[in-house]
Design an enzyme around this catalytic site. Sequence first.
Site, mmCIF file in Angstrom:
data_model
loop_
_atom_site.group_PDB
_atom_site.id
_atom_site.type_symbol
_atom_site.label_atom_id
_atom_site.label_comp_id
_atom_site.label_asym_id
_atom_site.label_seq_id
_atom_site.Cartn_x
_atom_site.Cartn_y
_atom_site.Cartn_z
ATOM 1 N N GLY A 91 1.031 -1.347 -0.195
ATOM 2 C CA GLY A 91 -0.030 -0.109 0.241
ATOM 3 C C GLY A 91 1.180 1.110 -0.042
ATOM 4 O O GLY A 91 2.338 1.131 -0.074
ATOM 5 N N TYR A 161 9.353 -3.861 3.722
ATOM 6 C CA TYR A 161 8.197 -4.219 2.389
ATOM 7 C C TYR A 161 9.853 -3.963 1.616
ATOM 8 O O TYR A 161 10.140 -4.506 0.715
ATOM 9 C CB TYR A 161 7.501 -2.604 1.722
ATOM 10 C CG TYR A 161 7.271 -2.909 0.282
ATOM 11 C CD1 TYR A 161 6.072 -3.449 0.515
ATOM 12 C CD2 TYR A 161 7.779 -1.769 -0.726
ATOM 13 C CE1 TYR A 161 5.970 -3.135 -1.668
ATOM 14 C CE2 TYR A 161 7.305 -1.275 -1.624
ATOM 15 C CZ TYR A 161 6.429 -2.662 -2.006
ATOM 16 O OH TYR A 161 5.737 -1.848 -3.436
ATOM 17 N N THR A 233 9.383 14.694 -1.681
ATOM 18 C CA THR A 233 9.488 14.433 -3.267
ATOM 19 C C THR A 233 9.659 13.190 -3.663
ATOM 20 O O THR A 233 10.176 12.199 -3.097
ATOM 21 C CB THR A 233 10.501 15.376 -3.510
ATOM 22 O OG1 THR A 233 11.973 14.712 -3.042
ATOM 23 C CG2 THR A 233 10.799 16.648 -3.817
HETATM 24 P P1 NAD Z 1 -1.632 -3.543 -5.357
HETATM 25 O O1 NAD Z 1 -2.487 -3.834 -3.699
HETATM 26 O O2 NAD Z 1 -3.231 -2.978 -6.030
HETATM 27 O O3 NAD Z 1 -2.020 -5.411 -6.192
HETATM 28 C C1 NAD Z 1 -1.354 -6.130 -6.040
HETATM 29 C C2 NAD Z 1 -2.281 -7.552 -5.109
HETATM 30 O O4 NAD Z 1 -1.612 -8.312 -4.765
HETATM 31 C C3 NAD Z 1 -4.173 -7.010 -4.559
HETATM 32 O O5 NAD Z 1 -5.019 -7.599 -5.209
HETATM 33 C C4 NAD Z 1 -3.145 -7.853 -3.526
HETATM 34 O O6 NAD Z 1 -4.974 -9.234 -3.090
HETATM 35 C C5 NAD Z 1 -2.745 -9.476 -4.272
HETATM 36 N N1 NAD Z 1 -2.173 -10.209 -3.801
HETATM 37 C C6 NAD Z 1 -1.591 -9.889 -2.197
HETATM 38 N N2 NAD Z 1 -1.787 -10.659 -1.218
HETATM 39 C C7 NAD Z 1 -1.272 -12.469 -2.248
HETATM 40 C C8 NAD Z 1 -1.580 -13.427 -1.979
HETATM 41 N N3 NAD Z 1 -1.032 -14.121 -1.575
HETATM 42 N N4 NAD Z 1 -1.755 -14.013 -3.262
HETATM 43 C C9 NAD Z 1 -2.429 -13.832 -4.180
HETATM 44 N N5 NAD Z 1 -2.025 -12.667 -4.506
HETATM 45 C C10 NAD Z 1 -2.445 -11.543 -3.526
HETATM 46 O O7 NAD Z 1 -0.697 -3.220 -5.696
HETATM 47 P P2 NAD Z 1 -0.402 -2.641 -7.314
HETATM 48 O O8 NAD Z 1 0.088 -1.663 -6.819
HETATM 49 O O9 NAD Z 1 -1.049 -2.841 -8.452
HETATM 50 O O10 NAD Z 1 1.041 -2.974 -6.748
HETATM 51 C C11 NAD Z 1 1.859 -4.502 -8.232
HETATM 52 C C12 NAD Z 1 2.719 -4.948 -7.625
HETATM 53 O O11 NAD Z 1 3.975 -3.699 -7.919
HETATM 54 C C13 NAD Z 1 3.562 -4.754 -6.313
HETATM 55 O O12 NAD Z 1 4.194 -6.012 -6.174
HETATM 56 C C14 NAD Z 1 3.588 -4.422 -5.337
HETATM 57 O O13 NAD Z 1 4.766 -3.756 -4.738
HETATM 58 C C15 NAD Z 1 4.749 -3.588 -7.020
HETATM 59 N N6 NAD Z 1 5.111 -1.815 -6.735
HETATM 60 C C16 NAD Z 1 3.693 -1.252 -6.836
HETATM 61 C C17 NAD Z 1 4.459 0.230 -7.170
HETATM 62 C C18 NAD Z 1 2.941 1.291 -7.363
HETATM 63 O O14 NAD Z 1 3.564 2.633 -7.040
HETATM 64 N N7 NAD Z 1 1.591 1.130 -7.522
HETATM 65 C C19 NAD Z 1 5.311 0.566 -6.542
HETATM 66 C C20 NAD Z 1 6.459 -0.394 -6.502
HETATM 67 C C21 NAD Z 1 6.069 -1.280 -6.761
#
Ligand code: NAD
Length: 345
Positions: A91, A161, A233
């Site tokens: 999150g 994280y 930032t």
């Molecule tokens: P998100 O929370 O919208 O999506 C992640 C999904 O993973 C959720 O729907 C959740 O239910 C699912 N999940 C969690 N644990 C699980 C499990 N045990 N089995 C099956 N599903 C599971 O997040 P997002 O923004 O779509 O991020 C996707 C990926 O990108 C993640 O790995 C996140 O760490 C990475 N990331 C995202 C951002 C960003 O800005 N959104 C930045 C850096 C990294």
Amino acid sequence: MADNLKAVSILNKDDQIVIGGAGGFIGGALTRYFHEQGFTDIRAVDKKPLSQWYQIVPGVESLCLDLSDRWNCRRACEGAVEVYNLAADMGGMGFIERFRIECLRSVLINTHMLEEAYLAGARRYFFSSSACAYNTDLQKDPNVRALRESDAYPAMAERGYGWEKLFSEMVCREYWAERGLKTAIARFHNVYGPYGTWDGGREKAPAAICRKVIEAKDSGNLEIEIWGDGHQTRSFMYIDDCLEGIDQIMHCEDLIATPINLGSDVLMSINDLVSIAERIGGVTLKRTYDLDAPTGVAGRNSDNTFIKKILGWAPSLPLEEGMKRTYAWIEQQYIGRKAGRRTVS
Ligand code: NAD
């Protein structure tokens, strides 16, 4: 965009693509991306009940499975040609500073998914890492030097994280070195856009700020509370750029098992981000600052020298335009929820 599509030129349209975390923001968008390119055998997996997925794409096999369980990963990866792991417990700063154990436990997802992708004979595996894997000592100033890929070491990742991401990157690297599974590792920098979390505690800054502006206008209480002093930032990448980047990185032979930044290199303060949302909303709000709120590092930006050199590409949608689209979608959700319609936040 057409010149940048890679999957279509490498895969057969009926090759199976598996997407973990497909009920979430980026996984859901990626599912749609491949479906729109004509892939016919996509398996979307998430632990959330289907009713809580941001996007369910018709014609895609959508499974509700907890991928921290090895046998569920086996089911998920059966027959896979490519596996994209977007699943993680994550999150915004409020979540990752408060729930470090949950974040660390995502290591189970990646460990089991990699092993099962390998055993299933998948050709490629994508891991969504994060800029939180970078050494936090280099991010103590809002006018930070942009982070190069080599800045993750010596390691001092963000607690919880960030360490999970750094460790999982290493597991991906060793699956290539020892077992020959082609892995791709992208370090995302703040991805934003429609069909993502906008309320409830896991939302990130762009969505939270849009929602706060919409709430202020709706309530007539023209104030906004900003976490921290607003001088911190970051850079922000629109979801469509992120999808294109994932496709390019996954299918580049020069990037196997090589972590690479995937983010915008336009540095922006949170105060400036609020100003953008205010302009879109056509309103000026009185700002208050919660100096005790979680804010993460003081500054963070993406150095895109490497991605430009290797792929001749970098994200391009201007923040103002991406924020307009995000604001419009969140406003729709907000109005829908107020009218009693079921929305996913
Ligand atoms: P998100 O929370 O919208 O999506 C992640 C999904 O993973 C959720 O729907 C959740 O239910 C699912 N999940 C969690 N644990 C699980 C499990 N045990 N089995 C099956 N599903 C599971 O997040 P997002 O923004 O779509 O991020 C996707 C990926 O990108 C993640 O790995 C996140 O760490 C990475 N990331 C995202 C951002 C960003 O800005 N959104 C930045 C850096 C990294």
